[in-house]
Design a protein around this motif. Sequence first.
Motif, PDB file in Angstrom:
ATOM      1  N   ASP A 145      83.257 -17.273   1.693  1.00 59.22           N
ATOM      2  CA  ASP A 145      82.393 -16.267   1.067  1.00 59.22           C
ATOM      3  C   ASP A 145      80.956 -16.769   0.919  1.00 59.22           C
ATOM      4  O   ASP A 145      80.123 -16.095   0.323  1.00 59.22           O
ATOM      5  CB  ASP A 145      82.943 -15.838  -0.290  1.00 59.22           C
ATOM      6  N   LYS A 146      80.676 -17.948   1.462  1.00 60.43           N
ATOM      7  CA  LYS A 146      79.336 -18.518   1.430  1.00 60.43           C
ATOM      8  C   LYS A 146      78.894 -18.855   2.859  1.00 60.43           C
ATOM      9  O   LYS A 146      79.726 -19.059   3.746  1.00 60.43           O
ATOM     10  CB  LYS A 146      79.295 -19.783   0.564  1.00 60.43           C
ATOM     11  N   LEU A 147      77.574 -18.941   3.048  1.00 62.46           N
ATOM     12  CA  LEU A 147      77.038 -19.245   4.378  1.00 62.46           C
ATOM     13  C   LEU A 147      76.546 -20.682   4.488  1.00 62.46           C
ATOM     14  O   LEU A 147      75.782 -21.011   5.390  1.00 62.46           O
ATOM     15  CB  LEU A 147      75.907 -18.263   4.715  1.00 62.46           C
ATOM     16  N   ASN A 179      83.066 -10.598  15.478  1.00 60.50           N
ATOM     17  CA  ASN A 179      83.055 -11.934  14.877  1.00 60.50           C
ATOM     18  C   ASN A 179      84.407 -12.205  14.224  1.00 60.50           C
ATOM     19  O   ASN A 179      85.075 -11.283  13.752  1.00 60.50           O
ATOM     20  CB  ASN A 179      81.930 -12.044  13.839  1.00 60.50           C
ATOM     21  N   PRO A 180      84.831 -13.481  14.162  1.00 56.75           N
ATOM     22  CA  PRO A 180      86.208 -13.769  13.740  1.00 56.75           C
ATOM     23  C   PRO A 180      86.546 -13.357  12.315  1.00 56.75           C
ATOM     24  O   PRO A 180      87.712 -13.094  12.016  1.00 56.75           O
ATOM     25  CB  PRO A 180      86.320 -15.287  13.915  1.00 56.75           C
ATOM     26  N   ALA A 234      85.386 -12.930   3.010  1.00 60.15           N
ATOM     27  CA  ALA A 234      84.759 -13.757   4.036  1.00 60.15           C
ATOM     28  C   ALA A 234      83.477 -13.100   4.521  1.00 60.15           C
ATOM     29  O   ALA A 234      83.381 -11.863   4.585  1.00 60.15           O
ATOM     30  CB  ALA A 234      85.711 -13.980   5.214  1.00 60.15           C
ATOM     31  N   ARG A 235      82.492 -13.918   4.871  1.00 60.13           N
ATOM     32  CA  ARG A 235      81.243 -13.399   5.400  1.00 60.13           C
ATOM     33  C   ARG A 235      81.412 -13.083   6.882  1.00 60.13           C
ATOM     34  O   ARG A 235      81.858 -13.917   7.674  1.00 60.13           O
ATOM     35  CB  ARG A 235      80.117 -14.423   5.210  1.00 60.13           C
ATOM     36  N   ALA A 236      81.007 -11.875   7.250  1.00 61.42           N
ATOM     37  CA  ALA A 236      81.200 -11.414   8.625  1.00 61.42           C
ATOM     38  C   ALA A 236      80.329 -12.166   9.632  1.00 61.42           C
ATOM     39  O   ALA A 236      80.622 -12.163  10.826  1.00 61.42           O
ATOM     40  CB  ALA A 236      80.895  -9.918   8.710  1.00 61.42           C
ATOM     41  N   GLU A 237      79.273 -12.821   9.170  1.00 65.11           N
ATOM     42  CA  GLU A 237      78.376 -13.534  10.081  1.00 65.11           C
ATOM     43  C   GLU A 237      78.997 -14.810  10.652  1.00 65.11           C
ATOM     44  O   GLU A 237      78.540 -15.339  11.675  1.00 65.11           O
ATOM     45  CB  GLU A 237      77.076 -13.921   9.356  1.00 65.11           C
TER      46      GLU A 237
END
Length: 289
Positions: free
Chosen positions: A92-94, A111-112, A119-122
């Motif tokens: 949940d963090k980048l 994206n996975p 979860a972050r989509a990036e």
Amino acid sequence: LLDVALPPGFSRNRYVYLSYAESDGKRSGTAVGRGRLSDDGRALEDFRVLFRQAPKLSTGVHYGARLVFDGRGYLYISLGENYQRMAAQDLDKLQGKIVRLREDGSVPPDNPYAGKPGARAEIWSYGHRNPQGLALHPRTGQLWESEHGPRGGDEVNLVKRGANYGWPLATYGIDYSGRPIPEARGGEAPGTEQPLYWWKQSPAISGMAFYDADRFPAWRNSLFLGALADRDLIRLTLDGDKVVAEERLLGERSSRIRDVRQGPDGYVYVLTDASPGELLRVAPAQPGE
């Protein structure tokens, strides 16, 4: 300012991408933006931010921030964990991630972790410490990454979709105090990828580039990396995805090597981060190599 990159369509769209550290007054993180090079080549016009690392956790270190275009419309950005170790494992963090975006900053739906709760989509891969090298293999198109370990354990990795590269659960380094990393389970941990190559004593590797030019045949199939602590240029000889030899080229210099690129003329160009900085052009010591 951390990186400057031109997209494959630069001759048509004149976009220039910048990555840099950005503060909110208390903490900071990596940001990426782009502007259009003016007709006279003297300014970036209509600059806008495309991406911000979130949340902001850094007190001034571990930004990562290398930029790579894959030629298929995607931009990869390497992000340090801001010296917040377990953030590299938090989806949940980048922090401690490599992210994949479209060139306009939007998130690809394939994206996975796109669409997964919490979860972050990036995110493209995670478990990275401070990745300061990122490059595409010129023949395979595979994304390669290099990152600082703590005290020892600098790594070169083949970046795979959705993979976990272990930090801080798996590392071959120790803390700067000389003690083990508290969260580490050793050099390996279940569910994590092993590095392609690593150093027991950290050279503090920085930017990296593949060499695929015709000017110096002996350097073909090589991966070059800058070294900050060792103040040298490292050449790794490759056989496919295996490192078969390591060479130090410049000797200990008075300046740290921050970045390395293959130039269009077939020479290797090296950037120092001294003051004043230097741009060095490098060729083999022996004629004909």
